[in-house]
Design an enzyme around this catalytic site. Structure first.
Site, PDB file in Angstrom:
ATOM      1  N   SER A  11       0.818  -1.220   0.000  1.00 61.16           N
ATOM      2  CA  SER A  11       0.000   0.000   0.000  1.00 61.16           C
ATOM      3  C   SER A  11       0.848   1.263   0.000  1.00 61.16           C
ATOM      4  O   SER A  11       0.485   2.266   0.607  1.00 61.16           O
ATOM      5  CB  SER A  11      -0.927  -0.016   1.225  1.00 61.16           C
ATOM      6  OG  SER A  11      -0.143  -0.100   2.408  1.00 61.16           O
ATOM      7  N   LYS A  33       0.283  -6.051   4.938  1.00 62.76           N
ATOM      8  CA  LYS A  33       0.461  -6.950   6.084  1.00 62.76           C
ATOM      9  C   LYS A  33       0.250  -6.279   7.441  1.00 62.76           C
ATOM     10  O   LYS A  33       0.079  -6.964   8.435  1.00 62.76           O
ATOM     11  CB  LYS A  33       1.823  -7.640   6.019  1.00 62.76           C
ATOM     12  CG  LYS A  33       3.027  -6.744   6.154  1.00 62.76           C
ATOM     13  CD  LYS A  33       4.303  -7.566   6.102  1.00 62.76           C
ATOM     14  CE  LYS A  33       5.530  -6.692   6.171  1.00 62.76           C
ATOM     15  NZ  LYS A  33       6.770  -7.454   6.180  1.00 62.76           N
ATOM     16  N   GLU A 112      19.558  17.126  -4.414  1.00 62.05           N
ATOM     17  CA  GLU A 112      20.166  16.044  -3.616  1.00 62.05           C
ATOM     18  C   GLU A 112      21.404  15.549  -4.355  1.00 62.05           C
ATOM     19  O   GLU A 112      21.693  15.988  -5.480  1.00 62.05           O
ATOM     20  CB  GLU A 112      19.146  14.920  -3.390  1.00 62.05           C
ATOM     21  CG  GLU A 112      18.026  15.339  -2.439  1.00 62.05           C
ATOM     22  CD  GLU A 112      16.947  14.291  -2.226  1.00 62.05           C
ATOM     23  OE1 GLU A 112      17.146  13.138  -2.626  1.00 62.05           O
ATOM     24  OE2 GLU A 112      15.905  14.644  -1.671  1.00 62.05           O
ATOM     25  N   HIS A 235      22.214   4.617   2.846  1.00 66.84           N
ATOM     26  CA  HIS A 235      22.060   6.071   2.909  1.00 66.84           C
ATOM     27  C   HIS A 235      23.164   6.595   3.807  1.00 66.84           C
ATOM     28  O   HIS A 235      23.367   6.078   4.908  1.00 66.84           O
ATOM     29  CB  HIS A 235      20.683   6.442   3.464  1.00 66.84           C
ATOM     30  CG  HIS A 235      20.317   7.871   3.195  1.00 66.84           C
ATOM     31  ND1 HIS A 235      20.991   8.920   3.773  1.00 66.84           N
ATOM     32  CD2 HIS A 235      19.375   8.417   2.396  1.00 66.84           C
ATOM     33  CE1 HIS A 235      20.455  10.060   3.338  1.00 66.84           C
ATOM     34  NE2 HIS A 235      19.477   9.774   2.500  1.00 66.84           N
ATOM     35  N   ARG A 281      25.446   8.695  -3.576  1.00 68.27           N
ATOM     36  CA  ARG A 281      25.417   8.049  -2.254  1.00 68.27           C
ATOM     37  C   ARG A 281      26.461   6.973  -2.041  1.00 68.27           C
ATOM     38  O   ARG A 281      26.954   6.792  -0.931  1.00 68.27           O
ATOM     39  CB  ARG A 281      24.054   7.416  -2.036  1.00 68.27           C
ATOM     40  CG  ARG A 281      23.061   8.441  -1.708  1.00 68.27           C
ATOM     41  CD  ARG A 281      21.751   7.844  -1.351  1.00 68.27           C
ATOM     42  NE  ARG A 281      20.844   8.957  -1.270  1.00 68.27           N
ATOM     43  CZ  ARG A 281      19.543   8.848  -1.223  1.00 68.27           C
ATOM     44  NH1 ARG A 281      18.988   7.665  -1.253  1.00 68.27           N
ATOM     45  NH2 ARG A 281      18.803   9.914  -1.135  1.00 68.27           N
ATOM     46  N   HIS A 342      19.279   1.402   3.097  1.00 67.52           N
ATOM     47  CA  HIS A 342      18.197   2.338   2.763  1.00 67.52           C
ATOM     48  C   HIS A 342      17.328   1.866   1.605  1.00 67.52           C
ATOM     49  O   HIS A 342      16.115   2.001   1.645  1.00 67.52           O
ATOM     50  CB  HIS A 342      18.845   3.676   2.415  1.00 67.52           C
ATOM     51  CG  HIS A 342      17.884   4.777   2.095  1.00 67.52           C
ATOM     52  ND1 HIS A 342      16.973   5.254   3.006  1.00 67.52           N
ATOM     53  CD2 HIS A 342      17.688   5.511   0.964  1.00 67.52           C
ATOM     54  CE1 HIS A 342      16.268   6.237   2.457  1.00 67.52           C
ATOM     55  NE2 HIS A 342      16.678   6.396   1.209  1.00 67.52           N
ATOM     56  N   ARG A 377      21.049   3.884  -7.090  1.00 63.64           N
ATOM     57  CA  ARG A 377      19.894   4.737  -7.410  1.00 63.64           C
ATOM     58  C   ARG A 377      20.200   6.211  -7.182  1.00 63.64           C
ATOM     59  O   ARG A 377      20.784   6.593  -6.161  1.00 63.64           O
ATOM     60  CB  ARG A 377      18.722   4.340  -6.503  1.00 63.64           C
ATOM     61  CG  ARG A 377      17.477   5.161  -6.700  1.00 63.64           C
ATOM     62  CD  ARG A 377      16.419   4.717  -5.722  1.00 63.64           C
ATOM     63  NE  ARG A 377      16.860   4.949  -4.369  1.00 63.64           N
ATOM     64  CZ  ARG A 377      16.450   5.959  -3.614  1.00 63.64           C
ATOM     65  NH1 ARG A 377      15.574   6.825  -4.065  1.00 63.64           N
ATOM     66  NH2 ARG A 377      16.893   6.094  -2.385  1.00 63.64           N
ATOM     67  N   LEU A 383      10.174   7.236  -5.803  1.00 62.45           N
ATOM     68  CA  LEU A 383       8.722   7.492  -5.784  1.00 62.45           C
ATOM     69  C   LEU A 383       8.238   7.685  -7.217  1.00 62.45           C
ATOM     70  O   LEU A 383       7.154   7.245  -7.601  1.00 62.45           O
ATOM     71  CB  LEU A 383       8.411   8.738  -4.943  1.00 62.45           C
ATOM     72  CG  LEU A 383       8.680   8.637  -3.432  1.00 62.45           C
ATOM     73  CD1 LEU A 383       8.488   9.996  -2.766  1.00 62.45           C
ATOM     74  CD2 LEU A 383       7.762   7.616  -2.770  1.00 62.45           C
TER      75      LEU A 383
END
Ligand code: SIN
Length: 529
Positions: A11, A33, A112, A235, A281, A342, A377, A383
């Site tokens: 979700s 869950k 970032e 991270h 990162r 992360h 990434r 997102l």
């Protein structure tokens, strides 16, 4: 047996975006869950990438993503997702998501690590919470969506498991309904895993408790291909505090001028990379690891004091308040930080439409490996990937196997518990869980060696055997299911790491320090039943 046109597990942004769009075409069940609010999405601080500044371009976003991905991204996938960002953001805004605005009304854009331009849309420092709340409110108001909270997906049901002839495909799943302890048989020809990542396989992580690699483990057991699991992103800046162990200090803090410093206030990042504190990162996490080992100190620090209290409290209210509650005044003192697990860059291998190698199965978001992230990434691309690929997955399904024709009839046997008995000592489960997380942290984190990987592999083999015994002997409970998925996922990470004989992006090993000329994916596949 219950039947649905679409079965969604998870979700977060991917699951809810998919469900909201799919509800226009058929019946949808969303399994989660715990309570639906608990997702990795809800914890995301930094934001979501979208080219929105006239100085910026899709080409620049693509180039930055490829640069961070260290040669392993699929450029066509990157371009497709980057160019779909404005439409995905438009759909979120239409559902009520409010991103911060700049003077003049346009989006306020953050920066970032690894980004050459400001292109991160955000809602202060709780962007994920804003997105998750608005999508969840829309999903709860949608009559076509059945939200099954506290329902734990145990395993996919495939035609191979049912001993049916023809190519293997997914036809549903078994799920534990926590309240009753009943095991449900859920039938669907369209199953979408949106279960997030696996940060909890490590001792230190920025992830919520639910991130136990459930989707990857389930898909692998069912015979789907899994790719690039060795690339776990650490991270660089998780808060270092004895009470709170998984609180993120967003990279956006460094994007707004925060500097990484040692205990003497010395800014050390330029000694490691010309981009300083805003290098990608993998580089920053390794530099911090090096500094911690060199100085023998427990942590390093992010110093944002130069921006002053007004700015910090307004732009980063969640971070400012949380640190304040723990006795750290971010306006006057540097924030202690350490790297922590992360993000899972690999996952169920899919195309840009979320289509897995096993027919009937889709995977979207962190659980999947589309080729967007490569070996590392780029911040705030996740997102975006979840929202874009969710819509694409629905279109692909509608084309491939539109609902409406009725599902093929199958005799799907109900779950048989046999003479399994209740777990008598949960302590055994928790002990194994702790052991996995500790050994993964010690042997399979930022800097790896063949010897450490071999140690991890040997221990995990023993733990797997033990967990399988529990699984067959005891009645299913969520702790046992999570442990089973955790050990499966940890084993996939270790096996993938052992197969990669080079250092690339997030996979850095002292025994294979060079990067090979030809980038290759690591693909693991059990095949068959
Ligand atoms: C952060 O806020 O630093 C996390 C953003 C991300 O992981 O994409």
């Amino acid at each position: 047996m219950r039947e649905y046109d679409f079965l969604v597990v998870g979700s977060g942004v991917a699951g809810l975006t998919f469900a909201l769009e799919a509800a226009r075409h058929g019946s949808v069940a969303v399994l989660t869950k715990r309570e639906a609010e608990t997702s990795n999405t809800a914890w995301a601080q930094g934001g979501i990438c979208c080219v929105a500044d006239p100085e910026d371009s899709f080409d620049a976003h693509v180039a930055d993503t490829l640069g961070a991905g260290a040669g392993l991204c699929d450029e066509a996938v990157v371009r497709t997702i980057v160019e779909a960002a404005p439409a995905a953001i438009g759909a979120m805004v239409a559902r009520g998501v409010e991103f911060d605005r700049a003077e003049g009304g346009g989006f306020a854009l953050g920066k970032e690590g690894g980004h050459t331009h400001r292109r991160i849309l955000h809602a202060r420092d709780t962007t994920g919470r804003e997105i998750a709340q608005k999508l969840l409110a829309a999903a709860r108001a949608e009559p076509g969506i059945e939200l099954l909270e506290s329902h734990f997906a145990i395993d996919l049901i495939t035609t191979a498991k049912l001993d049916r002839a023809g190519p293997n495909r997914v036809v549903g799943l078994y799920a534990l309904a926590e309240a009753s302890g009943e095991i449900l048989t859920l039938r669907s020809d369209r199953v979408v895993l949106c279960t997030g990542g696996c940060g909890r396989v490590y001792l230190y992580t920025t992830n919520p408790k639910v991130a136990t690699g459930d989707g990857v483990a389930m898909a692998y057991r069912a015979g789907a291909q899994v790719a690039n699991m060795e690339f776990v992103q650490f991270h660089p800046t998780c808060l270092y505090h004895h009470e709170v162990k998984n609180f993120l200090i967003s990279e956006a803090v460094r994007g707004e001028g925060g500097e990484l410093v040692d205990k003497n206030g010395h800014a050390f990042m330029h000694e490691h990379d010309p981009r300083g504190s805003l290098a990608p990162r993998d580089i920053v996490a390794r530099a911090i690891d090096h500094e911690i080992k060199r100085t023998g100190g427990p942590c390093v620090y992010v110093d944002i004091t130069a921006r002053g209290k007004g700015f910090i409290a307004d732009r980063f209210p969640h971070i400012y308040e949380t640190c304040g509650r723990l006795g750290i005044d971010a306006a006057t003192e540097p924030i202690p930080v350490v790297p922590a697990a992360h993000y899972q860059c690999g996952g169920v291998r899919t195309d840009v439409d979320g289509r897995a190698s096993l027919a009937g199965l889709y995977a979207v978001g962190e659980v999947a490996c589309t080729g967007l992230h490569g070996a590392n990434r780029l911040a705030s691309n996740s997102l975006l990937e979840g929202a874009v690929v969710a819509s694409r997955a629905l279109s692909a399904m509608l084309e491939e196997r539109p609902p409406g024709g009725g599902s093929e009839r199958f005799e799907v046997p109900d779950w048989i518990s046999g003479d399994a008995h209740d777990v008598d000592e949960l302590v055994v489960i928790f002990h194994n869980w702790d052991e996995i997380r500790r050994l993964m942290w010690d042997y399979v984190s930022i800097v790896r060696t063949d010897k450490r990987l071999q140690r991890a592999s040997t221990r995990l083999q023993n733990l797997r055997r033990e967990v399988e015994e529990f699984y067959w002997d005891f009645k299913i409970c969520s702790e046992l299911l999570e442990l089973r998925n955790l050990v499966e996922t940890a084993s996939l990470i270790v096996e993938s790491a052992q197969r990669r004989h080079e250092s690339r992006g997030l996979h850095y090993t002292l025994d294979w320090p060079d990067t090979l000329d030809r980038p290759l994916d690591t693909v693991l596949w059990k095949g068959g039943k």
